[in-house]
Design an enzyme around this catalytic site. Structure first.
Site, PDB file in Angstrom:
ATOM      1  N   ARG A   1       0.852  -8.940  13.370  1.00  0.00           N
ATOM      2  CA  ARG A   1       0.334  -7.132  12.750  1.00  0.00           C
ATOM      3  C   ARG A   1      -0.832  -8.473  12.199  1.00  0.00           C
ATOM      4  NH1 ARG A   1       5.423  -5.060  10.620  1.00  0.00           N
ATOM      5  NH2 ARG A   1       3.805  -3.627   9.127  1.00  0.00           N
TER       6      ARG A   1
ATOM      7  N   ARG B   1      12.697  -1.620   9.731  1.00  0.00           N
ATOM      8  CA  ARG B   1      12.016  -0.953  10.393  1.00  0.00           C
ATOM      9  C   ARG B   1      12.133  -2.529  12.069  1.00  0.00           C
ATOM     10  NH1 ARG B   1       6.099   0.632   7.740  1.00  0.00           N
ATOM     11  NH2 ARG B   1       5.008  -1.302   9.757  1.00  0.00           N
TER      12      ARG B   1
ATOM     13  N   ARG C   1      11.776  -5.750   3.417  1.00  0.00           N
ATOM     14  CA  ARG C   1      11.990  -3.888   3.289  1.00  0.00           C
ATOM     15  C   ARG C   1      12.684  -3.643   3.912  1.00  0.00           C
ATOM     16  NH1 ARG C   1       5.517  -3.035   4.301  1.00  0.00           N
ATOM     17  NH2 ARG C   1       6.380  -3.164   6.578  1.00  0.00           N
TER      18      ARG C   1
ATOM     19  N   LYS D   1       1.063  -1.477  -0.047  1.00  0.00           N
ATOM     20  CA  LYS D   1      -0.078  -0.364   0.037  1.00  0.00           C
ATOM     21  C   LYS D   1       0.712   1.378   0.124  1.00  0.00           C
ATOM     22  CE  LYS D   1      -2.040  -0.553   3.613  1.00  0.00           C
ATOM     23  NZ  LYS D   1      -1.599  -1.833   4.375  1.00  0.00           N
TER      24      LYS D   1
ATOM     25  N   ARG E   1      -8.296   1.108   9.735  1.00  0.00           N
ATOM     26  CA  ARG E   1      -8.123   0.115  10.520  1.00  0.00           C
ATOM     27  C   ARG E   1      -8.879  -0.169  11.186  1.00  0.00           C
ATOM     28  NH1 ARG E   1      -1.874   0.935   9.389  1.00  0.00           N
ATOM     29  NH2 ARG E   1      -0.829  -1.355   9.653  1.00  0.00           N
TER      30      ARG E   1
HETATM   31  P1  AMP Z   1       1.856   0.417   9.280  1.00  0.00           P
HETATM   32  O1  AMP Z   1       2.691   1.240   9.027  1.00  0.00           O
HETATM   33  O2  AMP Z   1       0.896   1.111   8.527  1.00  0.00           O
HETATM   34  O3  AMP Z   1       2.971  -0.839   8.818  1.00  0.00           O
HETATM   35  O4  AMP Z   1       1.625   0.718  10.387  1.00  0.00           O
HETATM   36  C1  AMP Z   1       2.793   0.834  11.908  1.00  0.00           C
HETATM   37  C2  AMP Z   1       1.987   0.772  13.426  1.00  0.00           C
HETATM   38  O5  AMP Z   1       1.545   2.184  13.245  1.00  0.00           O
HETATM   39  C3  AMP Z   1       1.062  -0.356  13.395  1.00  0.00           C
HETATM   40  O6  AMP Z   1       1.416  -1.656  13.811  1.00  0.00           O
HETATM   41  C4  AMP Z   1       0.492   0.156  14.551  1.00  0.00           C
HETATM   42  O7  AMP Z   1       0.828  -0.786  16.192  1.00  0.00           O
HETATM   43  C5  AMP Z   1       0.234   1.476  13.903  1.00  0.00           C
HETATM   44  N1  AMP Z   1      -1.003   2.182  12.783  1.00  0.00           N
HETATM   45  C6  AMP Z   1      -0.845   2.716  11.982  1.00  0.00           C
HETATM   46  N2  AMP Z   1      -1.483   2.852  11.320  1.00  0.00           N
HETATM   47  C7  AMP Z   1      -2.219   2.333  12.281  1.00  0.00           C
HETATM   48  C8  AMP Z   1      -4.279   3.129  12.801  1.00  0.00           C
HETATM   49  N3  AMP Z   1      -4.904   3.246  12.155  1.00  0.00           N
HETATM   50  N4  AMP Z   1      -4.762   2.394  13.914  1.00  0.00           N
HETATM   51  C9  AMP Z   1      -4.634   1.771  14.835  1.00  0.00           C
HETATM   52  N5  AMP Z   1      -2.664   2.040  14.634  1.00  0.00           N
HETATM   53  C10 AMP Z   1      -2.253   2.432  13.592  1.00  0.00           C
END
Ligand code: AMP
Length: 221
Positions: free
Chosen positions: A169, A158, A125, A13, A86
């Site tokens: 996750r 990361r 990644r 994404k 989410r």
């Molecule tokens: P991502 O980079 O989108 O995979 O997000 C990394 C982490 O940020 C996630 O595993 C959550 O801990 C937090 N996070 C990002 N977006 C959200 C969201 N919309 N709601 C809750 N936690 C989020």
């Protein structure tokens, strides 16, 4: 155009959102990137988010919603939300706030990907610690190992891309985010694409799903 991108970790994404926002002049809002920036700079928001992120859990809805709404109020044109909503409560809050701003969503695109492929993508990644450009050691390596092609910055992995956290996750994704497909299907906003394949190919599918003009062929294509 006001878009939401949905899909499990590793669906691509972020990469697609970056590309689409450049090509169509949309603002890319990636909640994960905003949280990582705040953790790195040790802000109050970063301190709240860090403990959840480290475990692969979601940051509480009220914290995320407040942060995203503040951003959206400052955006004039179109946008792509990447990683938000989410959960169903986040989607409801988004809908209410966009209604107030009289700027409803155009579409929500769901990225389909098999778990094994996504895990493989995630483990390879890397991103630039300076400018954030994404790479994949297997599928999209930089010209020089560990160095960003764009700015020469150091490439890093990361912290939450470690295998154990990735598994968590996925679990969280299944429980919290999968119901959003139904939420957006009910509102006739859902588009679904196959997210497996080369970046260019997926980008084309994404644009097709949104009825955007076909990408012009690159020389030699
Ligand atoms: P991502 O980079 O989108 O995979 O997000 C990394 C982490 O940020 C996630 O595993 C959550 O801990 C937090 N996070 C990002 N977006 C959200 C969201 N919309 N709601 C809750 N936690 C989020």
């Amino acid at each position: 155009m006001r878009l939401v991108l949905l899909g499990p970790p590793g669906a691509g994404k972020g990469t697609q959102a970056k590309e689409l926002s450049k090509r169509h002049g949309l603002v890319h809002v990636a909640t994960g990137d905003i949280f990582r920036w705040n953790v790195k700079h040790e802000t109050e928001l970063g301190k709240i988010a860090q403990s959840y992120m480290e475990k692969g859990d979601l940051v509480p809805d009220d914290v995320v919603v407040r942060m995203v709404v503040e951003r959206l109020e400052r955006i004039e044109g179109g946008f792509i939300l990447d990683g938000f909503p989410r959960t169903v409560p986040q989607a409801v809050a988004l809908e209410e706030n966009l209604e107030k701003l009289e700027r409803p969503l155009t579409a929500a695109v769901y990225f389909h990907i098999e778990e094994e492929i996504a895990v493989k993508r995630i483990s390879g990644r890397r991103s630039c610690s300076n400018c954030g450009t994404p790479y994949n050691v297997e599928f999209d390596p930089p010209r020089v190992e560990g160095v960003c092609d764009v700015c020469g910055g150091e490439l890093v992995q990361r912290a939450d891309d470690r295998e154990e956290t990735v598994r968590r996750r996925f679990e969280v994704y299944e429980q919290s985010t999968t119901p959003l497909r139904h939420f957006y299907a009910e509102r006739d906003l859902l588009r679904e694409i196959d997210a497996d394949g080369e970046g260019e190919e997926v980008a084309r599918r994404l644009e097709d799903s949104l009825d955007l003009p076909a990408r012009s062929a690159a020389p030699g294509e």
